[in-house]
Scaffold this motif. Structure first.
Motif, PDB file in Angstrom:
ATOM      1  N   VAL A  52      10.588 -19.715   3.844  1.00 38.81           N
ATOM      2  CA  VAL A  52      12.023 -20.104   4.008  1.00 38.81           C
ATOM      3  C   VAL A  52      12.791 -18.728   3.486  1.00 38.81           C
ATOM      4  CG1 VAL A  52      11.759 -22.686   3.968  1.00 38.81           C
ATOM      5  CG2 VAL A  52      12.113 -21.429   1.913  1.00 38.81           C
ATOM      6  N   THR A  53      12.225 -17.890   2.734  1.00 39.88           N
ATOM      7  CA  THR A  53      12.842 -16.802   2.477  1.00 39.88           C
ATOM      8  C   THR A  53      11.625 -15.659   2.305  1.00 39.88           C
ATOM      9  OG1 THR A  53      12.418 -17.059  -0.104  1.00 39.88           O
ATOM     10  CG2 THR A  53      14.500 -17.794   0.876  1.00 39.88           C
ATOM     11  N   ALA A  54      12.260 -14.230   2.544  1.00 41.45           N
ATOM     12  CA  ALA A  54      11.141 -13.268   2.474  1.00 41.45           C
ATOM     13  C   ALA A  54      11.877 -12.126   2.201  1.00 41.45           C
ATOM     14  CB  ALA A  54      10.459 -13.181   4.050  1.00 41.45           C
ATOM     15  N   HIS A  55      11.181 -11.292   1.288  1.00 41.01           N
ATOM     16  CA  HIS A  55      11.855  -9.964   1.115  1.00 41.01           C
ATOM     17  C   HIS A  55      10.563  -9.128   0.475  1.00 41.01           C
ATOM     18  CE1 HIS A  55      10.381 -10.478  -3.306  1.00 41.01           C
ATOM     19  NE2 HIS A  55      10.880 -11.830  -3.269  1.00 41.01           N
ATOM     20  N   CYS A  56      10.944  -7.607   0.748  1.00 41.56           N
ATOM     21  CA  CYS A  56      10.087  -6.583   0.354  1.00 41.56           C
ATOM     22  C   CYS A  56      10.758  -5.213  -0.074  1.00 41.56           C
ATOM     23  CB  CYS A  56       9.279  -5.944   1.796  1.00 41.56           C
ATOM     24  SG  CYS A  56       7.829  -5.224   1.397  1.00 41.56           S
ATOM     25  N   SER A  57      10.182  -4.820  -1.216  1.00 39.67           N
ATOM     26  CA  SER A  57      10.537  -3.430  -1.763  1.00 39.67           C
ATOM     27  C   SER A  57       9.712  -2.342  -1.222  1.00 39.67           C
ATOM     28  CB  SER A  57      10.928  -3.581  -3.056  1.00 39.67           C
ATOM     29  OG  SER A  57      11.894  -4.286  -3.441  1.00 39.67           O
ATOM     30  N   PHE A  58      10.172  -1.315  -0.425  1.00 41.74           N
ATOM     31  CA  PHE A  58       9.235  -0.292  -0.039  1.00 41.74           C
ATOM     32  C   PHE A  58       9.311   0.806  -0.966  1.00 41.74           C
ATOM     33  CE2 PHE A  58      11.254  -2.603   3.473  1.00 41.74           C
ATOM     34  CZ  PHE A  58      10.158  -3.126   4.292  1.00 41.74           C
ATOM     35  N   ILE A  59       8.252   1.091  -1.892  1.00 41.11           N
ATOM     36  CA  ILE A  59       8.089   2.135  -2.858  1.00 41.11           C
ATOM     37  C   ILE A  59       7.290   3.276  -2.434  1.00 41.11           C
ATOM     38  CG2 ILE A  59       6.857   2.496  -5.174  1.00 41.11           C
ATOM     39  CD1 ILE A  59       7.086  -0.724  -5.455  1.00 41.11           C
ATOM     40  N   LYS A  60       6.135   3.425  -1.719  1.00 39.36           N
ATOM     41  CA  LYS A  60       5.572   4.460  -1.084  1.00 39.36           C
ATOM     42  C   LYS A  60       5.177   4.512   0.339  1.00 39.36           C
ATOM     43  CE  LYS A  60       3.966   6.418  -5.089  1.00 39.36           C
ATOM     44  NZ  LYS A  60       4.699   7.606  -5.283  1.00 39.36           N
ATOM     45  N   GLN A  61       5.219   5.401   1.129  1.00 33.27           N
ATOM     46  CA  GLN A  61       4.767   5.349   2.466  1.00 33.27           C
ATOM     47  C   GLN A  61       3.340   5.241   2.632  1.00 33.27           C
ATOM     48  OE1 GLN A  61       6.340   8.336   5.425  1.00 33.27           O
ATOM     49  NE2 GLN A  61       7.240   9.176   3.614  1.00 33.27           N
ATOM     50  N   LEU A  62       2.854   4.427   3.648  1.00 32.34           N
ATOM     51  CA  LEU A  62       1.470   4.135   3.744  1.00 32.34           C
ATOM     52  C   LEU A  62       1.195   4.673   5.348  1.00 32.34           C
ATOM     53  CD1 LEU A  62       1.094   0.249   3.092  1.00 32.34           C
ATOM     54  CD2 LEU A  62       0.083   2.252   1.792  1.00 32.34           C
ATOM     55  N   LYS A  63       0.019   5.181   5.526  1.00 24.71           N
ATOM     56  CA  LYS A  63      -0.299   6.159   6.725  1.00 24.71           C
ATOM     57  C   LYS A  63      -1.758   5.743   6.986  1.00 24.71           C
ATOM     58  CE  LYS A  63       2.754   9.834   5.568  1.00 24.71           C
ATOM     59  NZ  LYS A  63       3.137  11.361   5.495  1.00 24.71           N
ATOM     60  N   TYR A  64      -2.104   5.800   8.453  1.00 24.91           N
ATOM     61  CA  TYR A  64      -3.434   5.731   8.931  1.00 24.91           C
ATOM     62  C   TYR A  64      -3.885   7.134   8.784  1.00 24.91           C
ATOM     63  CZ  TYR A  64      -6.775   5.578  12.351  1.00 24.91           C
ATOM     64  OH  TYR A  64      -8.159   5.562  13.065  1.00 24.91           O
ATOM     65  N   PRO A  65      -5.245   7.319   8.527  1.00 20.54           N
ATOM     66  CA  PRO A  65      -6.111   6.127   8.085  1.00 20.54           C
ATOM     67  C   PRO A  65      -5.967   5.966   6.683  1.00 20.54           C
ATOM     68  CG  PRO A  65      -7.508   8.262   8.364  1.00 20.54           C
ATOM     69  CD  PRO A  65      -5.812   8.717   8.730  1.00 20.54           C
ATOM     70  N   GLY A  66      -6.442   4.662   6.400  1.00 21.06           N
ATOM     71  CA  GLY A  66      -6.387   4.078   5.101  1.00 21.06           C
ATOM     72  C   GLY A  66      -6.822   2.872   4.728  1.00 21.06           C
ATOM     73  N   GLU A  67      -6.795   2.560   3.553  1.00 20.96           N
ATOM     74  CA  GLU A  67      -6.964   1.167   3.317  1.00 20.96           C
ATOM     75  C   GLU A  67      -6.054   0.435   2.318  1.00 20.96           C
ATOM     76  OE1 GLU A  67     -10.959  -1.699   2.005  1.00 20.96           O
ATOM     77  OE2 GLU A  67     -10.759   0.244   1.133  1.00 20.96           O
ATOM     78  N   ILE A  68      -5.545  -0.801   2.231  1.00 16.62           N
ATOM     79  CA  ILE A  68      -4.721  -1.469   1.163  1.00 16.62           C
ATOM     80  C   ILE A  68      -5.563  -2.496   0.600  1.00 16.62           C
ATOM     81  CG2 ILE A  68      -2.599  -0.778   2.446  1.00 16.62           C
ATOM     82  CD1 ILE A  68      -2.520  -3.507   3.469  1.00 16.62           C
TER      83      ILE A  68
END
Length: 139
Positions: free
Chosen positions: A59-75
């Protein structure tokens, strides 16, 4: 302040298609990453989700973006849950970059939302399943 408890951890690859024209993971994809962690936790905690019966909605959603993610990579997606209400609980996530050593020390984004358990046909909230409630931290 309510206690939060880590309830799930998962890893996944960053896909080529997650990137946008600027060469980094598009901001909308972070919400998909959090969804993947949330659904994996809920299936582990409450069993297979049946959209014909009862289940979770956000019913709610939020996100704070701190660092860029790029391909290729794993999270690594770490999922945390807050105390259970009658039919809802707060969920938060940390999306962390996995480095070459396999450690996930750097937080790339933090976000979350409120999960409400509903009866899909009635479109009304219902009490959280006992199996899920047992995993959530005490209120």
């Amino acid at each position: 302040m309510s206690e939060k408890k880590q309830v799930h951890v998962m890893r996944q690859a960053i896909r080529w298609g997650d990137m946008d024209a600027f060469g980094h993971v598009n901001n909308t994809v972070y919400f998909r990453y959090m969804e993947s962690g949330r659904i994996a936790f809920l299936e582990q905690a409450a069993g297979d989700l049946d959209i014909q019966g009862q289940g979770p909605v956000i019913v709610t959603a939020h996100c704070s973006f701190i660092k860029q993610l790029k391909y290729p990579g794993e999270i690594e997606i770490r999922t945390f849950a807050g105390p259970a209400g009658r039919s809802s609980f707060d969920v938060t996530h940390e999306i962390r970059m996995v480095n070459a050593d396999g450690r996930a020390d750097v937080v790339a984004a933090e976000g979350g939302g409120k999960v409400v358990w509903i009866d899909f046909a009635a479109e009304k909230s219902v009490p959280l399943p006992a199996r899920l409630r047992e995993i959530l931290p005490p209120g």
